[in-house]
Design a protein around this motif. Structure first.
Motif, PDB file in Angstrom:
ATOM      1  N   CYS A 247     -46.799  60.072  -2.554  1.00 36.80           N
ATOM      2  CA  CYS A 247     -47.081  58.852  -1.827  1.00 36.80           C
ATOM      3  C   CYS A 247     -48.606  59.039  -1.411  1.00 36.80           C
ATOM      4  CB  CYS A 247     -46.211  58.820  -0.602  1.00 36.80           C
ATOM      5  SG  CYS A 247     -44.534  58.501  -1.040  1.00 36.80           S
ATOM      6  N   GLN A 248     -49.149  60.218  -0.987  1.00 43.53           N
ATOM      7  CA  GLN A 248     -50.475  60.171  -0.581  1.00 43.53           C
ATOM      8  C   GLN A 248     -51.360  60.103  -1.811  1.00 43.53           C
ATOM      9  OE1 GLN A 248     -51.316  64.456   0.963  1.00 43.53           O
ATOM     10  NE2 GLN A 248     -49.434  64.182   2.139  1.00 43.53           N
TER      11      GLN A 248
ATOM     12  N   LYS B 165     -40.157  64.146  13.358  1.00 44.43           N
ATOM     13  CA  LYS B 165     -41.024  64.331  11.978  1.00 44.43           C
ATOM     14  C   LYS B 165     -39.797  65.577  11.229  1.00 44.43           C
ATOM     15  CE  LYS B 165     -44.969  63.343  14.519  1.00 44.43           C
ATOM     16  NZ  LYS B 165     -44.348  62.781  15.488  1.00 44.43           N
TER      17      LYS B 165
ATOM     18  N   ARG C 292     -48.161  66.999   5.297  1.00 44.11           N
ATOM     19  CA  ARG C 292     -48.867  66.072   5.894  1.00 44.11           C
ATOM     20  C   ARG C 292     -50.557  66.840   5.829  1.00 44.11           C
ATOM     21  NH1 ARG C 292     -46.783  69.340   9.680  1.00 44.11           N
ATOM     22  NH2 ARG C 292     -47.993  70.283  11.273  1.00 44.11           N
TER      23      ARG C 292
ATOM     24  N   PHE D 157     -50.527  58.911   4.367  1.00 48.27           N
ATOM     25  CA  PHE D 157     -49.023  58.567   4.165  1.00 48.27           C
ATOM     26  C   PHE D 157     -48.724  57.321   3.928  1.00 48.27           C
ATOM     27  CE2 PHE D 157     -50.618  58.598   8.751  1.00 48.27           C
ATOM     28  CZ  PHE D 157     -50.242  57.216   8.934  1.00 48.27           C
TER      29      PHE D 157
ATOM     30  N   LEU E 173     -42.429  56.745   7.681  1.00 44.15           N
ATOM     31  CA  LEU E 173     -43.880  56.995   7.260  1.00 44.15           C
ATOM     32  C   LEU E 173     -43.646  58.376   6.312  1.00 44.15           C
ATOM     33  CD1 LEU E 173     -45.673  56.637  10.514  1.00 44.15           C
ATOM     34  CD2 LEU E 173     -45.774  55.060   8.723  1.00 44.15           C
ATOM     35  N   CYS E 174     -43.880  58.374   5.006  1.00 46.37           N
ATOM     36  CA  CYS E 174     -43.531  59.396   3.989  1.00 46.37           C
ATOM     37  C   CYS E 174     -45.134  60.167   3.988  1.00 46.37           C
ATOM     38  CB  CYS E 174     -43.178  59.004   2.795  1.00 46.37           C
ATOM     39  SG  CYS E 174     -42.703  60.127   1.589  1.00 46.37           S
ATOM     40  N   HIS E 175     -44.969  61.409   4.283  1.00 48.47           N
ATOM     41  CA  HIS E 175     -46.172  62.143   3.826  1.00 48.47           C
ATOM     42  C   HIS E 175     -46.085  62.984   2.738  1.00 48.47           C
ATOM     43  CE1 HIS E 175     -47.602  61.785   8.073  1.00 48.47           C
ATOM     44  NE2 HIS E 175     -46.327  61.502   8.264  1.00 48.47           N
TER      45      HIS E 175
ATOM     46  N   HIS F 265     -40.947  60.062  10.611  1.00 47.77           N
ATOM     47  CA  HIS F 265     -41.771  60.624   9.204  1.00 47.77           C
ATOM     48  C   HIS F 265     -40.901  61.499   8.543  1.00 47.77           C
ATOM     49  CE1 HIS F 265     -45.730  59.801  11.252  1.00 47.77           C
ATOM     50  NE2 HIS F 265     -45.016  60.091  12.625  1.00 47.77           N
TER      51      HIS F 265
ATOM     52  N   TYR G 222     -42.973  65.549   6.546  1.00 38.83           N
ATOM     53  CA  TYR G 222     -44.327  65.821   7.358  1.00 38.83           C
ATOM     54  C   TYR G 222     -44.755  67.297   7.045  1.00 38.83           C
ATOM     55  CZ  TYR G 222     -46.727  65.235  11.859  1.00 38.83           C
ATOM     56  OH  TYR G 222     -47.560  65.150  12.710  1.00 38.83           O
TER      57      TYR G 222
END
Length: 194
Positions: free
Chosen positions: A61-62, A163, A153, A69, A55-57, A147, A150
């Motif tokens: 990506c957002q 994370k 985030r 994420f 999971l990329c934060h 993650h 993070y």
């Protein structure tokens, strides 16, 4: 965008992984199928389990996914076979804000703009939410293992996964989960995969 022609007369990008279409008699065994939202882009995957899943934060990506994420699974470029619509793909290079095929870049459907993958220099990151899983066991093979980014985030996720403040294994481990729930990261040499 200009591309050199290959010896087959096709633009060079169409003859190279990950965009080259595999012939039926080739050694490509499809395991999963996936498509964009509108169905104009369809592809197969030949690897049962991704090389990694995370999971990329990061803020890119957002913004690109319009979500807190991105869930991405890592594959070799030769693990994918487009069965439809690869002529309708668009590239976006976030580092130069251009629609050029400069690696690494984002790849999406030109019609519905669904993100298809991130293409790196050596690997691709596909989005498991596009894959049609036939069993829960297949879906479990794609479960996120950590993650990354993070530190950027917008929300806390208390799921017991490692994370990392930046790239996995190369940055500070941020501990926001109970120690007994934290899984040890799997070292896979992710440095050059993005």
């Amino acid at each position: 965008m200009s591309y050199d022609q290959s010896s087959s007369g096709l633009p060079e990008w169409k003859t190279c992984a990950p965009y080259r279409i595999h012939e039926r008699d080739e050694d490509f065994e499809p395991i999963y199928t996936a498509n964009c939202h509108c169905g104009r882009v369809k592809y197969q995957l030949s690897r049962r389990e991704p090389l990694g899943s995370k999971l990329c934060h990061c803020m890119t990506c957002q913004t690109q996914h319009g979500a807190p994420f991105q869930w991405a699974a890592i594959f070799h470029k030769t693990d994918i076979n487009f069965t439809r619509g690869h002529d309708g793909l668009e590239w976006y290079d976030p580092s130069t804000n251009t629609l050029e095929h400069n690696l690494p870049c984002k790849v999406r459907c030109s019609h519905c703009h669904s993100p298809i993958m991130d293409e790196g220099r050596k690997m691709i990151l596909i989005f498991p939410s596009l894959v049609q899983f036939e069993t829960e066991d297949d879906k479990a093979k794609f479960r996120p293992r950590c993650h990354i980014f993070y530190g950027q985030r917008v929300m806390d996720i208390r799921d017991g996964l490692p994370k990392w403040s930046g790239m996995g294994g190369e940055s500070e481990l941020i501990e926001d989960s109970p120690a007994e729930e934290v899984h040890q990261p799997k070292v896979t040499g992710e440095r050059s995969q993005r």
